[in-house]
Design a protein around this motif. Structure first.
Motif, PDB file in Angstrom:
ATOM      1  N   PRO A  54      -3.871  15.921  -4.792  1.00  0.00           N
ATOM      2  CA  PRO A  54      -4.764  16.520  -5.793  1.00  0.00           C
ATOM      3  C   PRO A  54      -5.787  15.531  -6.347  1.00  0.00           C
ATOM      4  N   GLU A  55      -5.398  14.284  -6.513  1.00  0.00           N
ATOM      5  CA  GLU A  55      -6.355  13.300  -7.034  1.00  0.00           C
ATOM      6  C   GLU A  55      -7.513  13.115  -6.056  1.00  0.00           C
ATOM      7  N   GLY A  56      -7.180  13.010  -4.772  1.00  0.00           N
ATOM      8  CA  GLY A  56      -8.221  12.868  -3.759  1.00  0.00           C
ATOM      9  C   GLY A  56      -9.120  14.090  -3.714  1.00  0.00           C
ATOM     10  N   GLN A  57      -8.509  15.276  -3.752  1.00  0.00           N
ATOM     11  CA  GLN A  57      -9.296  16.511  -3.685  1.00  0.00           C
ATOM     12  C   GLN A  57     -10.249  16.640  -4.877  1.00  0.00           C
ATOM     13  N   ASN A  58      -9.733  16.305  -6.069  1.00  0.00           N
ATOM     14  CA  ASN A  58     -10.582  16.416  -7.252  1.00  0.00           C
ATOM     15  C   ASN A  58     -11.668  15.356  -7.286  1.00  0.00           C
ATOM     16  N   THR A  59     -11.361  14.179  -6.753  1.00  0.00           N
ATOM     17  CA  THR A  59     -12.384  13.145  -6.654  1.00  0.00           C
ATOM     18  C   THR A  59     -13.497  13.611  -5.721  1.00  0.00           C
ATOM     19  N   LYS A  60     -13.103  14.228  -4.608  1.00  0.00           N
ATOM     20  CA  LYS A  60     -14.092  14.758  -3.656  1.00  0.00           C
ATOM     21  C   LYS A  60     -14.992  15.793  -4.345  1.00  0.00           C
ATOM     22  N   LYS A  61     -14.365  16.719  -5.078  1.00  0.00           N
ATOM     23  CA  LYS A  61     -15.142  17.751  -5.792  1.00  0.00           C
ATOM     24  C   LYS A  61     -16.107  17.125  -6.784  1.00  0.00           C
ATOM     25  N   ALA A  62     -15.605  16.143  -7.553  1.00  0.00           N
ATOM     26  CA  ALA A  62     -16.443  15.506  -8.575  1.00  0.00           C
ATOM     27  C   ALA A  62     -17.623  14.795  -7.918  1.00  0.00           C
TER      28      ALA A  62
ATOM     29  N   ARG B 161     -16.262  14.109   4.097  1.00  0.00           N
ATOM     30  CA  ARG B 161     -15.283  14.949   4.796  1.00  0.00           C
ATOM     31  C   ARG B 161     -13.954  14.993   4.063  1.00  0.00           C
ATOM     32  N   SER B 162     -13.513  13.856   3.540  1.00  0.00           N
ATOM     33  CA  SER B 162     -12.256  13.846   2.800  1.00  0.00           C
ATOM     34  C   SER B 162     -12.179  12.600   1.925  1.00  0.00           C
ATOM     35  N   VAL B 163     -11.377  12.697   0.877  1.00  0.00           N
ATOM     36  CA  VAL B 163     -11.092  11.546   0.019  1.00  0.00           C
ATOM     37  C   VAL B 163      -9.578  11.452  -0.112  1.00  0.00           C
ATOM     38  N   ARG B 164      -9.045  10.277   0.187  1.00  0.00           N
ATOM     39  CA  ARG B 164      -7.603  10.069  -0.007  1.00  0.00           C
ATOM     40  C   ARG B 164      -7.411   9.032  -1.104  1.00  0.00           C
ATOM     41  N   SER B 165      -6.517   9.330  -2.028  1.00  0.00           N
ATOM     42  CA  SER B 165      -6.238   8.379  -3.096  1.00  0.00           C
ATOM     43  C   SER B 165      -4.973   7.600  -2.732  1.00  0.00           C
ATOM     44  N   ILE B 166      -5.046   6.287  -2.864  1.00  0.00           N
ATOM     45  CA  ILE B 166      -3.966   5.399  -2.429  1.00  0.00           C
ATOM     46  C   ILE B 166      -3.661   4.402  -3.539  1.00  0.00           C
TER      47      ILE B 166
ATOM     48  N   VAL C 104      10.170  10.794  -0.747  1.00  0.00           N
ATOM     49  CA  VAL C 104      10.024  12.195  -0.344  1.00  0.00           C
ATOM     50  C   VAL C 104       8.577  12.488   0.055  1.00  0.00           C
ATOM     51  N   ILE C 105       7.623  11.928  -0.682  1.00  0.00           N
ATOM     52  CA  ILE C 105       6.224  12.272  -0.412  1.00  0.00           C
ATOM     53  C   ILE C 105       5.346  11.071  -0.044  1.00  0.00           C
ATOM     54  N   GLN C 106       5.866   9.863  -0.206  1.00  0.00           N
ATOM     55  CA  GLN C 106       5.011   8.691   0.045  1.00  0.00           C
ATOM     56  C   GLN C 106       5.572   7.790   1.142  1.00  0.00           C
ATOM     57  N   ARG C 107       4.652   7.078   1.796  1.00  0.00           N
ATOM     58  CA  ARG C 107       5.090   6.010   2.699  1.00  0.00           C
ATOM     59  C   ARG C 107       4.430   4.723   2.255  1.00  0.00           C
ATOM     60  N   TYR C 108       5.047   3.610   2.570  1.00  0.00           N
ATOM     61  CA  TYR C 108       4.503   2.336   2.104  1.00  0.00           C
ATOM     62  C   TYR C 108       4.346   1.383   3.273  1.00  0.00           C
ATOM     63  N   SER C 109       3.407   0.460   3.120  1.00  0.00           N
ATOM     64  CA  SER C 109       3.281  -0.616   4.101  1.00  0.00           C
ATOM     65  C   SER C 109       3.112  -1.923   3.340  1.00  0.00           C
TER      66      SER C 109
ATOM     67  N   LYS D 266       0.861  -1.176   0.000  1.00  0.00           N
ATOM     68  CA  LYS D 266       0.000   0.000   0.000  1.00  0.00           C
ATOM     69  C   LYS D 266       0.898   1.226   0.000  1.00  0.00           C
ATOM     70  N   ILE D 267       0.717   2.088  -0.974  1.00  0.00           N
ATOM     71  CA  ILE D 267       1.567   3.271  -1.083  1.00  0.00           C
ATOM     72  C   ILE D 267       0.687   4.508  -0.975  1.00  0.00           C
ATOM     73  N   GLU D 268       0.895   5.276   0.088  1.00  0.00           N
ATOM     74  CA  GLU D 268       0.044   6.449   0.276  1.00  0.00           C
ATOM     75  C   GLU D 268       0.890   7.695   0.536  1.00  0.00           C
ATOM     76  N   LEU D 269       0.276   8.837   0.358  1.00  0.00           N
ATOM     77  CA  LEU D 269       0.996  10.080   0.590  1.00  0.00           C
ATOM     78  C   LEU D 269       1.246  10.276   2.086  1.00  0.00           C
ATOM     79  N   LYS D 270       2.390  10.845   2.405  1.00  0.00           N
ATOM     80  CA  LYS D 270       2.678  11.170   3.801  1.00  0.00           C
ATOM     81  C   LYS D 270       1.719  12.256   4.272  1.00  0.00           C
ATOM     82  N   LYS D 271       1.518  12.313   5.585  1.00  0.00           N
ATOM     83  CA  LYS D 271       0.640  13.351   6.141  1.00  0.00           C
ATOM     84  C   LYS D 271       1.168  14.727   5.787  1.00  0.00           C
ATOM     85  N   GLY D 272       0.281  15.622   5.399  1.00  0.00           N
ATOM     86  CA  GLY D 272       0.694  16.976   5.077  1.00  0.00           C
ATOM     87  C   GLY D 272       0.989  17.194   3.609  1.00  0.00           C
ATOM     88  N   VAL D 273       1.125  16.099   2.849  1.00  0.00           N
ATOM     89  CA  VAL D 273       1.368  16.238   1.416  1.00  0.00           C
ATOM     90  C   VAL D 273       0.016  16.376   0.710  1.00  0.00           C
TER      91      VAL D 273
END
Lengths: 80, 80
Positions: B18-26, B36-41, B71-76, B8-15
Motif C-alpha cells: 500500500p505504501e508503494g501504491q500510494n506513493t505512485k498515486k501521489a 510503471r510501479s513503486v515498491r517501498s523497501i 509471513v509477508i517479508q523477505r530479507y537480504s 534490506k527488508i522487502e515485501l514478498k512477491k504477491g504481497v
C-alpha cells in the motif's frame, strides 16, 4: 525502453534517528551484543518508462517534490 | 574488528504494497508520467563489533526475531 531506479533516502549526518535508536535498544533487550549503531533508511524501487539521464532527473524531481525532506534527509539515486 | 551490515527488508512477491501504491498515486497527482510501479523497501545499516560469517549470522537472527515479518517479508544481508 525502461529503467528501474533505486532511491535511497537517509537522514543527514547529525540528525537524530529515533527509529534506529529504538531498534538498537530492542535488539539489545533481545540479547544481541556488540551493536555499535543502527541506522534506519528508506528505500524506493521505481520502474520508469524513461531511461538514463532522463530517468535520473525525474527521480531527483520526485525526491525534491515528495519523497525526501531536504531539511533532514539526503537522497541518492542509482539506476539498475 | 567491526563490520557494517546492510539489511534490506522487502515485501514478498504477491504481497500488496500500500505504501508503494500510494506513493505512485501521489507522484502521478504531482504530474509525473511513465511510472510503471513503486515498491517501498525498508533498509537498516547496522554497525557490529563482529565480522564475516559471525556478523551475517547475527543479522539473520535479528531479522528473524525482530526486523522482518517472515509471513509477508523477505530479507537480504550484505556486509560492506
Amino acid at each position: 525502453m525502461m529503467a528501474v531506479a533505486e532511491i535511497k533516502i537517509e537522514l543527514k549526518k547529525g540528525v537524530t534517528d529515533p527509529e534506529g535508536q529504538n531498534t538498537k535498544k530492542a535488539l539489545e533487550l533481545l540479547g544481541f551484543k556488540g551493536i555499535r549503531s543502527v541506522r534506519s533508511i528508506k528505500f524506493f524501487e521505481i520502474e520508469l518508462e524513461s531511461e538514463g539521464d532522463e530517468a535520473v532527473l525525474a527521480c531527483k524531481e520526485m525526491c525534491r517534490k515528495l519523497l525526501a525532506n531536504p531539511v533532514i534527509q539526503r537522497y541518492s539515486i542509482h539506476l539498475k
